[in-house]
Design a protein around this motif. Structure first.
Motif, PDB file in Angstrom:
ATOM      1  N   LYS A   2     -12.098   6.849 -11.637  1.00  0.00           N
ATOM      2  CA  LYS A   2     -11.014   7.764 -11.983  1.00  0.00           C
ATOM      3  C   LYS A   2     -10.048   7.830 -10.818  1.00  0.00           C
ATOM      4  O   LYS A   2     -10.453   7.842  -9.657  1.00  0.00           O
ATOM      5  CB  LYS A   2     -11.569   9.167 -12.260  1.00  0.00           C
ATOM      6  CG  LYS A   2     -12.266   9.308 -13.591  1.00  0.00           C
ATOM      7  CD  LYS A   2     -12.752  10.711 -13.797  1.00  0.00           C
ATOM      8  CE  LYS A   2     -11.590  11.560 -14.266  1.00  0.00           C
ATOM      9  NZ  LYS A   2     -12.019  12.888 -14.710  1.00  0.00           N
ATOM     10  N   MET A   3      -8.755   7.895 -11.137  1.00  0.00           N
ATOM     11  CA  MET A   3      -7.740   7.980 -10.093  1.00  0.00           C
ATOM     12  C   MET A   3      -7.924   9.265  -9.297  1.00  0.00           C
ATOM     13  O   MET A   3      -8.055  10.348  -9.858  1.00  0.00           O
ATOM     14  CB  MET A   3      -6.344   7.958 -10.706  1.00  0.00           C
ATOM     15  CG  MET A   3      -5.228   8.037  -9.682  1.00  0.00           C
ATOM     16  SD  MET A   3      -3.584   8.160 -10.437  1.00  0.00           S
ATOM     17  CE  MET A   3      -3.448   6.570 -11.219  1.00  0.00           C
ATOM     18  N   LYS A   4      -7.932   9.103  -7.975  1.00  0.00           N
ATOM     19  CA  LYS A   4      -7.952  10.245  -7.065  1.00  0.00           C
ATOM     20  C   LYS A   4      -6.902   9.945  -6.011  1.00  0.00           C
ATOM     21  O   LYS A   4      -7.111   9.126  -5.121  1.00  0.00           O
ATOM     22  CB  LYS A   4      -9.337  10.433  -6.445  1.00  0.00           C
ATOM     23  CG  LYS A   4      -9.446  11.680  -5.622  1.00  0.00           C
ATOM     24  CD  LYS A   4     -10.857  11.914  -5.143  1.00  0.00           C
ATOM     25  CE  LYS A   4     -10.880  13.176  -4.280  1.00  0.00           C
ATOM     26  NZ  LYS A   4     -12.187  13.356  -3.663  1.00  0.00           N
ATOM     27  N   ALA A   5      -5.759  10.595  -6.117  1.00  0.00           N
ATOM     28  CA  ALA A   5      -4.597  10.276  -5.286  1.00  0.00           C
ATOM     29  C   ALA A   5      -4.919  10.273  -3.798  1.00  0.00           C
ATOM     30  O   ALA A   5      -4.422   9.427  -3.056  1.00  0.00           O
ATOM     31  CB  ALA A   5      -3.455  11.232  -5.585  1.00  0.00           C
ATOM     32  N   SER A   6      -5.754  11.177  -3.363  1.00  0.00           N
ATOM     33  CA  SER A   6      -6.064  11.250  -1.930  1.00  0.00           C
ATOM     34  C   SER A   6      -6.859  10.037  -1.449  1.00  0.00           C
ATOM     35  O   SER A   6      -6.905   9.769  -0.253  1.00  0.00           O
ATOM     36  CB  SER A   6      -6.817  12.543  -1.610  1.00  0.00           C
ATOM     37  OG  SER A   6      -8.040  12.583  -2.336  1.00  0.00           O
ATOM     38  N   ASP A   7      -7.473   9.297  -2.370  1.00  0.00           N
ATOM     39  CA  ASP A   7      -8.245   8.105  -2.014  1.00  0.00           C
ATOM     40  C   ASP A   7      -7.456   6.807  -2.172  1.00  0.00           C
ATOM     41  O   ASP A   7      -7.945   5.739  -1.815  1.00  0.00           O
ATOM     42  CB  ASP A   7      -9.507   7.998  -2.868  1.00  0.00           C
ATOM     43  CG  ASP A   7     -10.538   9.062  -2.518  1.00  0.00           C
ATOM     44  OD1 ASP A   7     -10.410   9.687  -1.442  1.00  0.00           O
ATOM     45  OD2 ASP A   7     -11.459   9.278  -3.324  1.00  0.00           O
ATOM     46  N   VAL A   8      -6.245   6.888  -2.729  1.00  0.00           N
ATOM     47  CA  VAL A   8      -5.444   5.685  -2.957  1.00  0.00           C
ATOM     48  C   VAL A   8      -4.691   5.331  -1.676  1.00  0.00           C
ATOM     49  O   VAL A   8      -3.998   6.174  -1.103  1.00  0.00           O
ATOM     50  CB  VAL A   8      -4.449   5.878  -4.122  1.00  0.00           C
ATOM     51  CG1 VAL A   8      -3.582   4.638  -4.294  1.00  0.00           C
ATOM     52  CG2 VAL A   8      -5.203   6.181  -5.414  1.00  0.00           C
ATOM     53  N   ASP A   9      -4.878   4.097  -1.230  1.00  0.00           N
ATOM     54  CA  ASP A   9      -4.170   3.636  -0.039  1.00  0.00           C
ATOM     55  C   ASP A   9      -2.714   3.337  -0.378  1.00  0.00           C
ATOM     56  O   ASP A   9      -2.427   2.556  -1.283  1.00  0.00           O
ATOM     57  CB  ASP A   9      -4.838   2.378   0.527  1.00  0.00           C
ATOM     58  CG  ASP A   9      -6.179   2.685   1.166  1.00  0.00           C
ATOM     59  OD1 ASP A   9      -6.324   3.779   1.737  1.00  0.00           O
ATOM     60  OD2 ASP A   9      -7.074   1.829   1.097  1.00  0.00           O
ATOM     61  N   VAL A  10      -1.808   3.984   0.335  1.00  0.00           N
ATOM     62  CA  VAL A  10      -0.367   3.783   0.194  1.00  0.00           C
ATOM     63  C   VAL A  10       0.169   3.505   1.597  1.00  0.00           C
ATOM     64  O   VAL A  10      -0.191   4.219   2.534  1.00  0.00           O
ATOM     65  CB  VAL A  10       0.315   5.033  -0.416  1.00  0.00           C
ATOM     66  CG1 VAL A  10       1.828   4.885  -0.443  1.00  0.00           C
ATOM     67  CG2 VAL A  10      -0.214   5.297  -1.813  1.00  0.00           C
ATOM     68  N   PRO A  11       1.000   2.478   1.767  1.00  0.00           N
ATOM     69  CA  PRO A  11       1.510   2.196   3.115  1.00  0.00           C
ATOM     70  C   PRO A  11       2.346   3.355   3.655  1.00  0.00           C
ATOM     71  O   PRO A  11       2.949   4.109   2.899  1.00  0.00           O
ATOM     72  CB  PRO A  11       2.379   0.949   2.914  1.00  0.00           C
ATOM     73  CG  PRO A  11       2.698   0.924   1.469  1.00  0.00           C
ATOM     74  CD  PRO A  11       1.574   1.600   0.747  1.00  0.00           C
ATOM     75  N   ASP A  12       2.343   3.484   4.979  1.00  0.00           N
ATOM     76  CA  ASP A  12       3.166   4.527   5.605  1.00  0.00           C
ATOM     77  C   ASP A  12       4.632   4.317   5.275  1.00  0.00           C
ATOM     78  O   ASP A  12       5.373   5.266   5.037  1.00  0.00           O
ATOM     79  CB  ASP A  12       2.987   4.525   7.128  1.00  0.00           C
ATOM     80  CG  ASP A  12       1.590   4.967   7.541  1.00  0.00           C
ATOM     81  OD1 ASP A  12       0.960   5.729   6.785  1.00  0.00           O
ATOM     82  OD2 ASP A  12       1.143   4.531   8.610  1.00  0.00           O
ATOM     83  N   LYS A  13       5.055   3.066   5.288  1.00  0.00           N
ATOM     84  CA  LYS A  13       6.441   2.738   4.977  1.00  0.00           C
ATOM     85  C   LYS A  13       6.449   1.495   4.111  1.00  0.00           C
ATOM     86  O   LYS A  13       5.934   0.453   4.502  1.00  0.00           O
ATOM     87  CB  LYS A  13       7.249   2.509   6.254  1.00  0.00           C
ATOM     88  CG  LYS A  13       8.715   2.317   5.983  1.00  0.00           C
ATOM     89  CD  LYS A  13       9.530   2.336   7.248  1.00  0.00           C
ATOM     90  CE  LYS A  13      11.005   2.216   6.876  1.00  0.00           C
ATOM     91  NZ  LYS A  13      11.862   2.290   8.032  1.00  0.00           N
ATOM     92  N   ALA A  14       7.050   1.614   2.937  1.00  0.00           N
ATOM     93  CA  ALA A  14       7.104   0.492   1.998  1.00  0.00           C
ATOM     94  C   ALA A  14       8.562   0.127   1.747  1.00  0.00           C
ATOM     95  O   ALA A  14       9.479   0.777   2.243  1.00  0.00           O
ATOM     96  CB  ALA A  14       6.421   0.880   0.689  1.00  0.00           C
ATOM     97  N   ALA A  15       8.760  -0.900   0.963  1.00  0.00           N
ATOM     98  CA  ALA A  15      10.102  -1.344   0.565  1.00  0.00           C
ATOM     99  C   ALA A  15      10.967  -1.682   1.769  1.00  0.00           C
ATOM    100  O   ALA A  15      12.155  -1.371   1.800  1.00  0.00           O
ATOM    101  CB  ALA A  15      10.770  -0.297  -0.332  1.00  0.00           C
ATOM    102  N   ILE A  16      10.365  -2.309   2.768  1.00  0.00           N
ATOM    103  CA  ILE A  16      11.125  -2.666   3.969  1.00  0.00           C
ATOM    104  C   ILE A  16      11.660  -4.091   3.891  1.00  0.00           C
ATOM    105  O   ILE A  16      12.333  -4.554   4.785  1.00  0.00           O
ATOM    106  CB  ILE A  16      10.279  -2.477   5.242  1.00  0.00           C
ATOM    107  CG1 ILE A  16       8.992  -3.279   5.176  1.00  0.00           C
ATOM    108  CG2 ILE A  16       9.985  -1.006   5.470  1.00  0.00           C
ATOM    109  CD1 ILE A  16       8.164  -3.234   6.440  1.00  0.00           C
ATOM    110  N   CYS A  17      11.373  -4.770   2.789  1.00  0.00           N
ATOM    111  CA  CYS A  17      11.818  -6.152   2.600  1.00  0.00           C
ATOM    112  C   CYS A  17      12.735  -6.206   1.384  1.00  0.00           C
ATOM    113  O   CYS A  17      12.412  -5.658   0.332  1.00  0.00           O
ATOM    114  CB  CYS A  17      10.593  -7.036   2.382  1.00  0.00           C
ATOM    115  SG  CYS A  17      10.983  -8.712   1.897  1.00  0.00           S
ATOM    116  N   ASP A  18      13.881  -6.835   1.513  1.00  0.00           N
ATOM    117  CA  ASP A  18      14.801  -7.008   0.397  1.00  0.00           C
ATOM    118  C   ASP A  18      14.561  -8.393  -0.204  1.00  0.00           C
ATOM    119  O   ASP A  18      14.978  -9.398   0.374  1.00  0.00           O
ATOM    120  CB  ASP A  18      16.244  -6.884   0.877  1.00  0.00           C
ATOM    121  CG  ASP A  18      17.251  -7.053  -0.247  1.00  0.00           C
ATOM    122  OD1 ASP A  18      16.835  -7.310  -1.399  1.00  0.00           O
ATOM    123  OD2 ASP A  18      18.453  -6.931   0.026  1.00  0.00           O
TER     124      ASP A  18
END
Length: 117
Positions: A2-18
């Motif tokens: 089950k999705m648990k947002a606090s356990d999902v790895d998300v980068p500190d900063k994304a979308a840094i590449c065009d």
């Protein structure tokens, strides 16, 4: 899992590449134009019903994390959406997966690669 947002790895900063700067301009125009991807027929919206209840609360928490990192941006108008689910990672962490298979099914069929057996 089950999705648990606090356990999902998300980068500190994304979308840094065009990506538009990394591929040939003609290819970028082609993949950026819904008309060229979907027979030019975008008169119908391809929208799915979102999660509800506790699942919705976790989804909203995940979207919030993604907004802060730059991985996700909000749009006022959309033509299609995909669903999101999570898969387990080592150590009990999770990775979110965007499932756009239904949208892909609506697109032009790509040609078979050359020399494919």
């Amino acid at each position: 899992p089950k999705m648990k947002a606090s356990d999902v790895d998300v980068p500190d900063k994304a979308a840094i590449c065009d990506p538009g700067k990394l591929i040939p301009p003609a290819l970028w125009r082609a993949v950026s134009d819904p008309g060229s991807l979907f027979d030019g027929n975008m008169s119908q919206n391809y929208l799915l019903e979102g999660p509800s209840g506790e699942e919705r609360a976790e989804y909203l928490a995940l979207v919030y994390k993604q907004l802060l990192s730059g991985k996700t941006r909000l749009r006022l108008q959309v033509k299609a959406v995909g669903d999101v689910f999570c898969v387990g990672k080592a150590g009990g962490r999770q990775r979110d997966v965007w499932n756009g298979s239904w949208i892909s099914d609506q697109a032009h069929k790509h040609p078979a690669p050359m020399l494919l057996a």
